[in-house]
Design an enzyme around this catalytic site. Structure first.
Site, PDB file in Angstrom:
ATOM      1  N   HIS A 184     -40.600-104.680 -82.812  1.00  0.00           N
ATOM      2  CA  HIS A 184     -39.925-103.916 -81.757  1.00  0.00           C
ATOM      3  C   HIS A 184     -38.952-104.759 -80.956  1.00  0.00           C
ATOM      4  CE1 HIS A 184     -43.076-100.663 -82.193  1.00  0.00           C
ATOM      5  NE2 HIS A 184     -41.928-100.188 -82.559  1.00  0.00           N
ATOM      6  N   GLU A 418     -29.336 -97.231-108.487  1.00  0.00           N
ATOM      7  CA  GLU A 418     -30.051 -98.427-108.035  1.00  0.00           C
ATOM      8  C   GLU A 418     -30.910 -99.026-109.150  1.00  0.00           C
ATOM      9  OE1 GLU A 418     -32.359 -97.348-104.571  1.00  0.00           O
ATOM     10  OE2 GLU A 418     -33.025 -95.471-105.443  1.00  0.00           O
ATOM     11  N   CYS A 489     -24.837 -97.368 -99.929  1.00  0.00           N
ATOM     12  CA  CYS A 489     -25.694 -97.199 -98.756  1.00  0.00           C
ATOM     13  C   CYS A 489     -26.734 -98.315 -98.649  1.00  0.00           C
ATOM     14  CB  CYS A 489     -26.378 -95.834 -98.764  1.00  0.00           C
ATOM     15  SG  CYS A 489     -27.486 -95.616-100.163  1.00  0.00           S
TER      16      CYS A 489
HETATM   17  C1  PEP Z   1     -31.237 -99.374-101.686  1.00  0.00           C
HETATM   18  O1  PEP Z   1     -32.096 -99.567-102.554  1.00  0.00           O
HETATM   19  O2  PEP Z   1     -30.209-100.064-101.556  1.00  0.00           O
HETATM   20  C2  PEP Z   1     -31.409 -98.275-100.718  1.00  0.00           C
HETATM   21  C3  PEP Z   1     -30.458 -97.949 -99.888  1.00  0.00           C
HETATM   22  O3  PEP Z   1     -32.612 -97.654-100.673  1.00  0.00           O
HETATM   23  P1  PEP Z   1     -33.935 -98.293-100.014  1.00  0.00           P
HETATM   24  O4  PEP Z   1     -33.529 -99.552 -99.297  1.00  0.00           O
HETATM   25  O5  PEP Z   1     -34.476 -97.262 -99.099  1.00  0.00           O
HETATM   26  O6  PEP Z   1     -34.791 -98.555-101.197  1.00  0.00           O
HETATM   27 MG    MG Z   2     -33.568 -98.043-102.938  1.00  0.00          MG
END
Ligand code: PEP
Ligand code: MG
Length: 564
Positions: A184, A418, A489
């Protein structure tokens, strides 16, 4: 000079006097109770009720994320299981203080053995116990003073309750001996823009002996220096000045997104995990949400959320972004995010197991209910909602997902890229889907066969690794060929320099953590498209993660001036 290293948890720098928050908490003794059983129980109940009410009052005085965290902690304090555990100890003839500290230890062990996010809640439980012990002993709990001059705060650890009335404009930086990047202290420091270094061993002891000396904090590298020499002082002052300049940097923004220096539009979205992130994302200037991690909403659940519950929470999450875009990801259960109602089979290798979209093979009903809820919430909110599935490996999986999502009336459907196989299927995937989003965190770990949680293997998971950049390039180019938007992302999009490279490789949008969104926006606004492309080309040609970074940075000199 004494230099120590911790984890940089909220970027920035500071140079100034420090204050050591000493929390002298009464030590409970195992001596037998001197009160009748019922009275001893009452002493404990009163103290717990007092602390619970105090935390509730703090939650009311706070806003946003802190208010939510405080409410959650207040619930831990008054959890009947904690009280029952302590009553059991009292029944054995011990006093209330000893009983609550023993019960807290059991609670802490449970959290610790769960690992990850839950393990980092241990310090919250410990703080609750400290507050209860103070109350039983009739002493004031030591609060952070209201500073009248800018000060660096050092503490063994900080609980959210400690930070309720923190005057952030007088806190130059926070350094804690405990905590972790998702503790936190780190979360609150980031949301308030206070530089922070956590998990810095020895800082409390040195702070005692170095009382009155100057402290330098580099919260980008995690290095802190007591009595810094002139050279470190001037480096830190320069860093602080650059950060101020960056904060003042004008960003070019239109309703469609940020603009590069030469007027190309680049939407910059935020990654969010719950309602607490919504305000912060909007304040940071997000063009919407590029990744809503729905599993984070239900991690502690034993039973799946109902359709009605999901409609409600998604409507609440979408509505503030009306007129903008929200990319919601279906549950990414498994691996480091196991969910009790899905992942009940033991797997020897959960990261390579039934994770993300793969859970559909056993629990299709859960995915269907989630899609139905998303479709209903989209209509209720009036937001432009895009839906994607995590951990897609084969084009057939993407086709099945697209078909299923569209059967619920969802208009824009895509998948995450991914898994390395998906990179090689990029042409098919960018044809089947309305969009794709690259998850660089997992793509990095699976490309290099290196667990993203493993500290000794961290170098493989450096997002500047050439193999990762080349994979991103292949996907981005497939997207351009097939007229399919390709976003990133994963965390790679949260590094201003790397985000610039990603755009240069052909990525069409970025989604980053809220804490770095302004930096990424400042970088995009300061650079032209040809500069981004040159950085992309330079990075692709390099053979090591250090070289990709150096070669790209050599093309991004504008970032240097902004201290990025
Ligand atoms: C990733 O794998 O880059 C992603 C955005 O998903 P997470 O980090 O939630 O696995
Ligand atoms: Mg991921």
């Amino acid at each position: 000079m004494i230099a120590l290293n911790g984890i940089a948890a909220s970027s920035g720098a500071a140079l100034g006097q420090f204050f050591l928050l000493t929390t002298e908490i009464p030590v409970p003794s195992p001596s037998p109770s001197t009160l009748p059983l019922l009275e001893e129980r009452q002493v404990l109940t009163d103290a717990i009720n007092f602390v619970g009410a105090d935390l509730e009052a703090r939650a009311t005085r706070s806003t946003g994320e802190l208010a939510e965290i405080l409410t959650a902690i207040g619930e831990i304090a008054t959890d009947p299981a904690l009280l029952e555990e302590a009553f059991n100890v009292i029944a054995q003839g011990h006093n209330a203080s000893y009983a609550i500290s023993l019960a807290t230890e059991i609670f802490k062990e449970l959290l610790e053995s769960s690992g990850g996010y839950l393990a980092e809640r241990v310090s919250d439980v410990a703080n609750i116990c400290d507050r209860i012990l103070c109350r039983i002993a009739g002493v004031e709990y030591p609060e952070i003073p209201q500073f009248i001059v800018p000060t660096i705060l050092i503490a063994r650890d900080l609980s959210p309750a400690d930070t309720t009335d923190l005057e952030s404009d007088q806190i130059l930086a926070i350094v804690t001996e405990g905590g972790g990047p998702t503790s936190h202290t780190a979360i609150i420091a980031r949301s308030r823009g206070i530089p922070a270094v956590v998990a810095c061993p020895g800082v409390v002891e040195y702070a005692r002996t170095q009382h009155g000396s100057l402290l330098g904090v580099d919260a980008t590298t995690g290095e802190i220096t007591f009595n810094p020499p002139a050279e470190i002082q001037s480096r830190l002052v320069e860093k602080v000045e650059r950060i101020l300049k960056r904060k003042a940097q004008l960003v070019n923004r239109t309703p469609l997104g940020y603009q590069t220096r030469d007027g190309q539009t680049v939407p910059i979205y935020a990654n969010i995990g719950g309602l607490k992130d919504v305000d912060v994302a909007l304040k940071a200037g997000a063009d919407g949400v590029g990744l809503l991690r729905t599993e984070l909403l239900y991690l502690d659940r034993k039973l799946p959320p109902t359709l009605e519950e999901q409609i409600q929470i998604y409507t609440d999450l979408f509505t503030p972004f009306a007129g903008q875009k929200v990319v919601i990801r279906t549950l990414d259960a498994g691996a480091d995010k196991p969910m009790a109602f899905i992942n009940f089979d033991h797997e020897p290798n959960p990261a390579l197991g039934v994770r993300g979209y793969r859970t559909v093979y056993k629990h299709e009903d859960l995915l269907r209910i989630q899609l139905e809820a998303i479709a209903a919430a989209t209509i209720a909110s009036g937001t432009n909602v895009w839906v994607m599935a995590p951990m897609i490996t084969l084009p057939q999986e993407a086709a099945n997902f697209v078909e299923m999502a569209k059967s619920y009336g969802i208009k824009t459907v895509g998948v995450m890229i991914e898994v390395p196989a998906a990179v090689f299927h990029a042409d098919e995937l960018t044809t089947i889907c309305d969009f794709v989003s690259i998850g660089t965190n997992d793509l990095g770990q699976y490309l290099h066969a290196a667990d993203r949680e493993s500290a000794p293997l961290a170098a493989f998971n450096d997002p500047w690794q050439p193999a990762l950049l080349r994979a991103i390039y292949q996907v981005a180019q497939a997207g351009l060929r097939n007229n399919c938007p390709v976003g990133v992302c994963g965390e790679a999009a949260s590094d201003a320099a790397l985000a610039s490279v990603l755009l240069g490789l052909g990525v069409t949008s970025l989604s980053c953590s809220v804490s770095t969104l302004r930096d990424v926006a400042a970088a995009v606004s300061a650079l032209s498209y040809p500069e981004l492309q040159l950085a992309g080309i330079a990075a692709l040609a390099a053979g090591t993660s250090q070289k990709t970074k150096e070669s790209a940075r050599a093309q991004l000199s504008a970032l240097e001036d902004l201290g990025l």
